[in-house]
Design a protein around this motif. Sequence first.
Motif, PDB file in Angstrom:
ATOM      1  N   GLN A  89       0.831  -1.205   0.000  1.00 47.84           N
ATOM      2  CA  GLN A  89       0.000   0.000   0.000  1.00 47.84           C
ATOM      3  C   GLN A  89       0.867   1.258   0.000  1.00 47.84           C
ATOM      4  OE1 GLN A  89      -3.292  -0.160   2.933  1.00 47.84           O
ATOM      5  NE2 GLN A  89      -2.582  -2.236   3.333  1.00 47.84           N
ATOM      6  N   LEU A  90       2.157   1.078   0.136  1.00 44.97           N
ATOM      7  CA  LEU A  90       3.084   2.188   0.194  1.00 44.97           C
ATOM      8  C   LEU A  90       4.462   1.656  -0.165  1.00 44.97           C
ATOM      9  CD1 LEU A  90       3.465   5.233   1.184  1.00 44.97           C
ATOM     10  CD2 LEU A  90       4.190   4.235   3.355  1.00 44.97           C
ATOM     11  N   LYS A 119       0.120   2.713  -5.178  1.00 45.42           N
ATOM     12  CA  LYS A 119       0.807   3.520  -4.164  1.00 45.42           C
ATOM     13  C   LYS A 119       2.318   3.300  -4.153  1.00 45.42           C
ATOM     14  CE  LYS A 119      -3.011   5.310  -2.574  1.00 45.42           C
ATOM     15  NZ  LYS A 119      -3.305   6.748  -2.773  1.00 45.42           N
TER      16      LYS A 119
END
Length: 299
Positions: A89-90, A119
Amino acid sequence: MTVKQLRAFLAVAQTLSFTQACERLHLSQPALSLAIKGLEDSLGGKLLIRSTRSVRLTPEGESLLPLAKHLLAQWDNTEERLRQRFTLQLGRLSVAAMPSFACNLLPSALVKFRQQYPKINVTVHDVINEEVTDMVRSRQVEIGIAFSPEGQGSLSFTPLFEDQFVAVVPPTSPLAYHDTLPWTQLLENDFITLQRPSMVRRLLEQELEKRHIDLPVAFESHQLSSVGRMVAEGLGVSAVPSMCIQQMHELGARCVPLVEPSIACRVGILTQEELSVAAHALRSVLLESVKAPSLPIDA
């Protein structure tokens, strides 16, 4: 001093109640008391004064309170960011790719990667083949896309496809209408190629030298786009990996399969042993989506 001890102290300091702190942390009273005692022992003094009716902070406890809040906030933020990285997610990822791949095949693979992992930020280093290997070896990037290295050492090379060299000819040349071209016929024309130390140039020279064929270079350039434009304008002919076919057509040149000899080279992924979760994900996308280019593509 541990994170568990700090959480215990912060819960008691904010509620001024062991009972409420136990409920907040889902701990038993003995476990909470043990955590507070462990923190006080490690720091060397009392942080809380507890009576049968109340709990209050010592001066040292008062001074620890804002620091504990700050430390735990940083810890929670770090923990969350790492969790996001592990779940993709990052994240941030650096890739090095030789120009022929970076310009022609990498963008479509990155589109698929972006669709799956929006992301993850990706930095692409468009560098010559030798620099790709150096950047992976020095850990400046996690993934490199290059020709099969002569001596990969500790690096891992995973093949993507075997690329065939094709002739690049002017659109007005009679050569553009051939189904295949032998090297001897192609080299009757002025030859345009990439400058050394380009791996494309070196591969061509090595393979042709084995067959006692000289490469009559008339023009040189550092950029494939310049080579394609010079051929399109009629300055001569060239030979490039088939992954460059679409780029050459867009520049106005035409591509024809080369024979006698047919020269091929393996293109693949260079990595160190340990990869981040994001790098593993991109490697998987590359293996799933990158295919050997078709020979040739009509404009």
